[in-house]
Design a protein around this motif. Sequence first.
Motif, PDB file in Angstrom:
ATOM      1  N   PRO A  86     -17.582   3.946  49.321  1.00 10.47           N
ATOM      2  CA  PRO A  86     -16.487   3.970  48.361  1.00 10.47           C
ATOM      3  C   PRO A  86     -15.989   5.387  48.093  1.00 10.47           C
ATOM      4  O   PRO A  86     -16.742   6.345  48.177  1.00 10.47           O
TER       5      PRO A  86
ATOM      6  N   PHE B  36     -11.902   2.580  50.321  1.00 12.20           N
ATOM      7  CA  PHE B  36     -13.158   2.473  51.067  1.00 12.20           C
ATOM      8  C   PHE B  36     -12.989   3.289  52.332  1.00 12.20           C
ATOM      9  O   PHE B  36     -12.005   3.122  53.055  1.00 12.20           O
TER      10      PHE B  36
ATOM     11  N   ILE C 175     -23.414  -1.788  33.474  1.00 12.74           N
ATOM     12  CA  ILE C 175     -22.095  -1.955  34.094  1.00 12.74           C
ATOM     13  C   ILE C 175     -21.991  -1.052  35.313  1.00 12.74           C
ATOM     14  O   ILE C 175     -21.551  -1.450  36.377  1.00 12.74           O
ATOM     15  N   PHE C 176     -22.471   0.184  35.137  1.00 11.87           N
ATOM     16  CA  PHE C 176     -22.364   1.143  36.227  1.00 11.87           C
ATOM     17  C   PHE C 176     -23.194   0.690  37.428  1.00 11.87           C
ATOM     18  O   PHE C 176     -22.751   0.786  38.571  1.00 11.87           O
TER      19      PHE C 176
ATOM     20  N   LEU D 148     -20.014  -1.950  45.181  1.00 12.84           N
ATOM     21  CA  LEU D 148     -19.486  -1.045  46.192  1.00 12.84           C
ATOM     22  C   LEU D 148     -20.250  -1.172  47.504  1.00 12.84           C
ATOM     23  O   LEU D 148     -19.703  -0.994  48.575  1.00 12.84           O
TER      24      LEU D 148
ATOM     25  N   PHE E   8     -12.955   4.455  35.079  1.00 13.24           N
ATOM     26  CA  PHE E   8     -13.570   4.390  36.420  1.00 13.24           C
ATOM     27  C   PHE E   8     -12.483   3.955  37.385  1.00 13.24           C
ATOM     28  O   PHE E   8     -11.863   2.921  37.161  1.00 13.24           O
TER      29      PHE E   8
ATOM     30  N   PHE F  93     -21.445  -2.057  39.164  1.00 16.32           N
ATOM     31  CA  PHE F  93     -20.321  -1.416  39.844  1.00 16.32           C
ATOM     32  C   PHE F  93     -20.804  -0.839  41.181  1.00 16.32           C
ATOM     33  O   PHE F  93     -20.225  -1.057  42.231  1.00 16.32           O
ATOM     34  N   LEU F  94     -21.950  -0.152  41.112  1.00 12.51           N
ATOM     35  CA  LEU F  94     -22.515   0.495  42.289  1.00 12.51           C
ATOM     36  C   LEU F  94     -22.883  -0.538  43.358  1.00 12.51           C
ATOM     37  O   LEU F  94     -22.573  -0.379  44.530  1.00 12.51           O
TER      38      LEU F  94
END
Lengths: 223, 572
Positions: free
Chosen positions: B407, B377, A5-6, A13, B372, A9-10
């Motif tokens: 981010p 941004f 998941i992380f 981004l 989280f 997520f990364l």
Amino acid sequence: MRKKIFKVFLLGLFSFCTSCFEIIEEVSFNKDGSGHVTLTMNLSQSKTKLNSMMLLDSVNNYKVPSKTEIKNKIAQVIQKVKQIEGISNVQNSSNFNEYIFVVSCDFTNVEALNMVISNFSSKKEAAIIKQQKHFSFDTSKNTFTRNYHYDLSKAFEKTNMEDRKVFETATMTTIYRFESPIVSSKNPTAKISGSKKAIMLKVNAQDVIKNKNSIKNQIKLLK
Amino acid sequence: MKKNLLLAAVFISFVSIAQNIESKIPSSSEAVISINGDRIIELISITEFDNFNFAKKIFKKVNRKTDSTFIVSSIKDLGFDINSKAFYFYTRTDSISYHNFLVKLTDKNKFESLLSTRDKEKIISEGGLHIMADNSSITVWNDNLLLFTGYEKHYNYFKENEERFMAEPENEGVSYYKVKKKITSRWTKAHALNIFKGHGGTSISNSKNYIASKDKNAVASVWVQNYSQLIFGAMSGIYNKMGVSSLDALKSASNLYGVKSITANLYFDEEATRLTTQMEVSSEWQKTFKSFYNSKMNKNFYNYFNQNDILAYMSFSMNTQALLEEYPALMTSMYGGIMPNYKEEVNLSGEFLSLLLDEEAIGELMTGDMLFVLNDFGEKEVTYTTYEYDENYKSKEVTKTKKEVVPDFMIMIGSKKEALLNKVVRLGIKHKLIANKEGYYKINVPKKDMPFDLYVVVKNDILFFTSSEEKISNIVNNRYVKNLGKHQKLIKNNSSVFYINGEKLISKVPVSELSRKERRYFDYAKDNLKDAYFKSSKMKGNKIQSEIKINTSNSHGNSLNVFFNLIEALAK
């Protein structure tokens, strides 16, 4: 699972980070048709995106190769290039911090050079490259010709939108150096240097794909 | 008088047709999807739908495929009764799986005119019904009802029974391939006719669980009788080939994931689209699920949440210790049943695991609370290498800079082991991986790996990671401004939440990085989509509920219209 998941997520981004790259082909010719070639693939501008992609197993359904896999693949190609008749002084460097990959070697004639280029392609493509003569040097007319056969616009149509974006900002640069001064060149985008002994052609991948421009050229040298 | 009787009879038969379509679905169906055409028509009229360009494109495609002179220009022209319910249901025997579609017809001739000449040649008439069959499906229809059944044979069943089938006198000298084809098509036809004529045994409309699952305001509803069994059955195609006999395994598989029935309803409200689902937890698993999901998030987390400063967030609140304690028993229950020969082995390995793990200590290190948050941004300068050329085109390597979108985020992980984590930090400082700042720490990540800074601190039973020095400094100095709004309730009442403020997020997307098509899509989304969330509740009774909700603008009357217009914008 959470790690995954992380990672996703990364990547999310970074998906807005620009991706572009440059390919540089530099060839110095001697009078007898021999010379030295340097091929550079520079992905430095996309390194943020590449760093985050390297964390994943696959992107857009393409498997992301590991550093070791990339190194092995390069080593394979180098091994093949070394075996080509007329090729010597093969060198290469891989910079995984900046994502710059360079291969260079000496060649005795353009046929050997064509073989080098064909080594970067599949077997089927390689046969066509040999036939089509990407590089040719007509000593009787003192003309050097850069050709290629790929129909990029057709190949491009098959790719999806997500993949196309990668090519939007990519560039390809060719630089050729000769011992005799250049008289003329057929590609209007190409620029001849002050010394008249070098010629540079920089094109956007986008223009090549849309058939607006190409790296094809015919260069006439002074006798 | 006779006339009146006749009218009454006609009326009753119509009413009974309307009711009967659902009653034709057998109660043995493992999954049912109902599509409420009448509800859809209320939200978007047939004329409105027909006028969309994407709809016109579909009609064009349909017209190109058929050989008839009849031209489709409206969804009505397909011959189906748009203004009623249609159903998909999945049934299975030990030998064949069936995918069935049941829909009412308004005009059988219109439907038939859509068939190609080749298909039309296949139609046979039998007892007032029209039947069209090929190698993988059968279609049966009369004047007002149509059933389409697609089927797949079970590999293992036909392997096991090959000898028996081939021994039958009628199959002498015929290849098994042809025999299998003959048997499956015969059985499928019997299955389809049974359903069509209503001889399929008890009807699904007698199932309380099924009836209770449906909501008449929904445009579509999904009902799964037993999720574990359905998933295992779908996978048993693979297991079959591995030689696991499926029927016994299937029975024990009904407990595999601890989930019995699942129901879902899809709604298009005026200003929101919602998909609600409800999972029924099987009795053996209820205690486990409850202890795992029903933990409350540590209140300290709320002190570091500001709704004006978020683009998106994910929250989880689960009980790690409970999960680890229950896991060995779960393993036995999950795998012991489908691999009965290895029940002892599975059991023992579970107990070993529990011996090795200190559930309480792990539960204290990672409590199971997590948040989280994507705050913003920002732009950041990054360097890259390229080449410059002199007048003779000799190249020189140069370093240039460019702006990149990075981010701004914060990650919070619940932990009661502050002393242990601080020891890790001190070790990090010793090895120069971490730098000591004023009350907080900076992780020395090479610039090439991450284009942002990363700060870390442990405070109030929370391990913080953030890209913002300002935020970490505010946390340490008790200056963090909290503003929870509706989110406190959302996070508190659910075991997990994923929230996106679409409006804000879209406004942050650098337009220059988008292609023209993407920009059109984004423009439409910016004007019409607001925020969205997914939430999964704690366990209530024996049920876990979840919901996906997308809030939309009311510019198009209702959210179904918003989405059709979105498709329209994309299809341009």
